[in-house]
Scaffold this motif. Structure first.
Motif, mmCIF file in Angstrom:
data_model
loop_
_atom_site.group_PDB
_atom_site.id
_atom_site.type_symbol
_atom_site.label_atom_id
_atom_site.label_comp_id
_atom_site.label_asym_id
_atom_site.label_seq_id
_atom_site.Cartn_x
_atom_site.Cartn_y
_atom_site.Cartn_z
ATOM 1 N N LYS A 79 0.833 -1.199 0.000
ATOM 2 C CA LYS A 79 0.000 0.000 0.000
ATOM 3 C C LYS A 79 0.869 1.249 0.000
ATOM 4 O O LYS A 79 1.796 1.385 0.805
ATOM 5 C CB LYS A 79 -0.907 0.001 1.238
ATOM 6 C CG LYS A 79 -1.896 1.145 1.301
ATOM 7 C CD LYS A 79 -2.966 1.018 0.232
ATOM 8 C CE LYS A 79 -4.033 2.102 0.375
ATOM 9 N NZ LYS A 79 -5.031 2.035 -0.709
ATOM 10 N N ASP A 80 0.591 2.174 -0.941
ATOM 11 C CA ASP A 80 1.294 3.469 -1.026
ATOM 12 C C ASP A 80 2.816 3.277 -1.047
ATOM 13 O O ASP A 80 3.560 3.942 -0.327
ATOM 14 C CB ASP A 80 0.903 4.370 0.151
ATOM 15 C CG ASP A 80 -0.583 4.668 0.189
ATOM 16 O OD1 ASP A 80 -1.172 4.838 -0.889
ATOM 17 O OD2 ASP A 80 -1.155 4.716 1.294
ATOM 18 N N PHE A 81 3.285 2.379 -1.874
ATOM 19 C CA PHE A 81 4.712 2.074 -1.959
ATOM 20 C C PHE A 81 5.500 3.294 -2.432
ATOM 21 O O PHE A 81 5.091 3.993 -3.367
ATOM 22 C CB PHE A 81 4.914 0.907 -2.928
ATOM 23 C CG PHE A 81 6.319 0.409 -3.025
ATOM 24 C CD1 PHE A 81 7.091 0.217 -1.890
ATOM 25 C CD2 PHE A 81 6.875 0.116 -4.270
ATOM 26 C CE1 PHE A 81 8.394 -0.262 -1.986
ATOM 27 C CE2 PHE A 81 8.164 -0.371 -4.378
ATOM 28 C CZ PHE A 81 8.927 -0.553 -3.228
ATOM 29 N N ASP A 82 6.655 3.533 -1.797
ATOM 30 C CA ASP A 82 7.486 4.686 -2.153
ATOM 31 C C ASP A 82 8.623 4.322 -3.108
ATOM 32 O O ASP A 82 9.466 5.153 -3.421
ATOM 33 C CB ASP A 82 8.061 5.355 -0.900
ATOM 34 C CG ASP A 82 8.935 4.415 -0.074
ATOM 35 O OD1 ASP A 82 9.221 3.287 -0.536
ATOM 36 O OD2 ASP A 82 9.327 4.816 1.044
ATOM 37 N N TYR A 83 8.674 3.096 -3.557
ATOM 38 C CA TYR A 83 9.661 2.625 -4.528
ATOM 39 C C TYR A 83 11.105 2.729 -4.018
ATOM 40 O O TYR A 83 12.034 2.918 -4.792
ATOM 41 C CB TYR A 83 9.540 3.386 -5.855
ATOM 42 C CG TYR A 83 8.215 3.153 -6.546
ATOM 43 C CD1 TYR A 83 8.046 2.109 -7.446
ATOM 44 C CD2 TYR A 83 7.127 3.982 -6.279
ATOM 45 C CE1 TYR A 83 6.827 1.886 -8.071
ATOM 46 C CE2 TYR A 83 5.897 3.761 -6.897
ATOM 47 C CZ TYR A 83 5.754 2.718 -7.781
ATOM 48 O OH TYR A 83 4.540 2.499 -8.399
ATOM 49 N N LYS A 84 11.297 2.579 -2.712
ATOM 50 C CA LYS A 84 12.649 2.662 -2.155
ATOM 51 C C LYS A 84 13.200 1.292 -1.768
ATOM 52 O O LYS A 84 14.305 0.938 -2.166
ATOM 53 C CB LYS A 84 12.658 3.603 -0.945
ATOM 54 C CG LYS A 84 12.412 5.057 -1.297
ATOM 55 C CD LYS A 84 12.457 5.927 -0.039
ATOM 56 C CE LYS A 84 12.228 7.391 -0.388
ATOM 57 N NZ LYS A 84 12.251 8.260 0.824
ATOM 58 N N ASP A 85 12.457 0.537 -0.971
ATOM 59 C CA ASP A 85 12.956 -0.730 -0.452
ATOM 60 C C ASP A 85 12.067 -1.873 -0.921
ATOM 61 O O ASP A 85 10.995 -2.116 -0.383
ATOM 62 C CB ASP A 85 12.999 -0.699 1.077
ATOM 63 C CG ASP A 85 13.557 -1.994 1.665
ATOM 64 O OD1 ASP A 85 14.058 -2.828 0.892
ATOM 65 O OD2 ASP A 85 13.476 -2.160 2.896
ATOM 66 N N TYR A 86 12.535 -2.594 -1.946
ATOM 67 C CA TYR A 86 11.761 -3.700 -2.484
ATOM 68 C C TYR A 86 11.833 -4.952 -1.607
ATOM 69 O O TYR A 86 11.180 -5.950 -1.900
ATOM 70 C CB TYR A 86 12.228 -4.028 -3.903
ATOM 71 C CG TYR A 86 11.677 -3.080 -4.939
ATOM 72 C CD1 TYR A 86 10.432 -3.277 -5.503
ATOM 73 C CD2 TYR A 86 12.399 -1.953 -5.339
ATOM 74 C CE1 TYR A 86 9.912 -2.413 -6.451
ATOM 75 C CE2 TYR A 86 11.894 -1.076 -6.292
ATOM 76 C CZ TYR A 86 10.648 -1.311 -6.841
ATOM 77 O OH TYR A 86 10.142 -0.430 -7.773
#
Length: 308
Positions: A172-179
């Motif tokens: 949810k609301d992923f910030d695309y930093k830590d996969y």
């Protein structure tokens, strides 16, 4: 109903990826196929041009390895770019060394139609055959090669590639930093299909394989261990591996006919460097899982929840 296919690729020729065969294996199934093509140093672009299909949609990217410098996250980031460019109701993911078997296409199509309006189903898990060495052997140890994985997902904004593009999760609301993050994520609710993907990641020209392994290690462990400086990868004595008796996907027929690296594989001497496979504990465990449990692993990691 619309079905999208998607994948990522970089340096397909240098590392002998089966990207053309992979894409062609599902062109009859999908309405579009999205390819995120990274900044290659070989002629990958010309290779992709061989796929003369109006369904193909190529997106050029430059890998931000500095930002995604560990854990193979760059693979997940590029996969996410491809996924978010898909316009279908369902999105079929094939890594560039994975080929869907032709007998599985109709099974996948029927499942996508059946569950299209069932929001409880967020994806499908497919079965795997991991080809090893030449094209005549495979890995049968379920704890060394995943027997199943999520390869079809519903096109939802909060579904993302996860870890090193191993699988997918709802974030949810992923910030695309830590996969690799686990907080605020959950496993997808999936249906297991009797459909097969053939994985050729460990069955390619050994002269290219050694470079692929070096790159993969560097993407997961920057500054970590060095791979031995050899001219080709040693698959070990292939006679220790079981013989593959089922048919390959039709899309692989021409490539297999061109097999020309006989002199770089062997059928005597030391066994493959897979220590777990040859310990009695894992032999017995593998026997129970494959013969009695139908491929289900005991204590194995599963990044999905099966629903009926």
């Amino acid at each position: 109903m619309k079905i999208s296919g998607f994948t990522i690729i970089r340096n397909a020729i240098l590392y002998d990826f089966q990207i053309v065969e992979s894409i062609r294996s599902v062109l009859d199934l999908v309405d579009e196929f999205v390819v995120v093509a990274g900044d290659s140093i070989d002629e990958t672009d010309l290779l992709l041009a061989q796929i003369d299909s109006p369904k193909l949609k190529i997106i050029k990217t430059s890998w931000d390895i500095a930002k995604y410098s560990s854990g193979g996250m760059i693979y997940a980031n590029q996969t996410d770019i491809a996924l978010k460019a898909c316009s279908g109701d369902w999105c079929v993911y094939l890594q560039s060394d994975e080929v869907m078997h032709h007998d599985s296409l109709e099974t996948v199509r029927r499942a996508c139609e059946k569950y299209l309006n069932n929001p409880k189903v967020e994806g499908f898990v497919l079965k795997y055959v991991h080809v090893y060495g030449d094209y005549n052997h495979y890995i049968d140890a379920l704890h060394l090669a995943y027997p199943r994985e999520v390869r079809i997902v519903r096109n939802l904004p909060d579904i993302h590639s996860w870890r090193d593009a191993q699988s997918f999760r709802f974030i949810k609301d992923f910030d695309y930093k830590d996969y690799w993050q686990k907080e605020h994520t959950r496993k997808l609710r999936c249906v297991l299909l009797d459909a097969y993907i053939f994985h050729y990641g460990w069955s390619r020209d050994p002269r290219c394989m050694v470079g692929k392994v070096r790159e993969q290690v560097s993407m997961h462990e920057p500054g970590g261990r060095d791979w031995p400086d050899t001219d080709y990868f040693d698959y070990g004595n292939l006679n220790y591996m079981p013989v593959l008796k089922r048919s390959h996907p039709r899309a692989m027929e021409e490539r297999i006919a061109r097999f020309n690296w006989h002199n770089f594989v062997r059928y005597e001497g030391k066994r493959p460097d897979m220590p777990k496979k040859f310990k009695w504990k894992y032999r017995i465990l593998n026997l129970i899982e494959s013969r009695l449990l139908g491929g289900r692993t005991i204590g194995g990691f599963k990044n999905y929840k099966l629903v009926k």
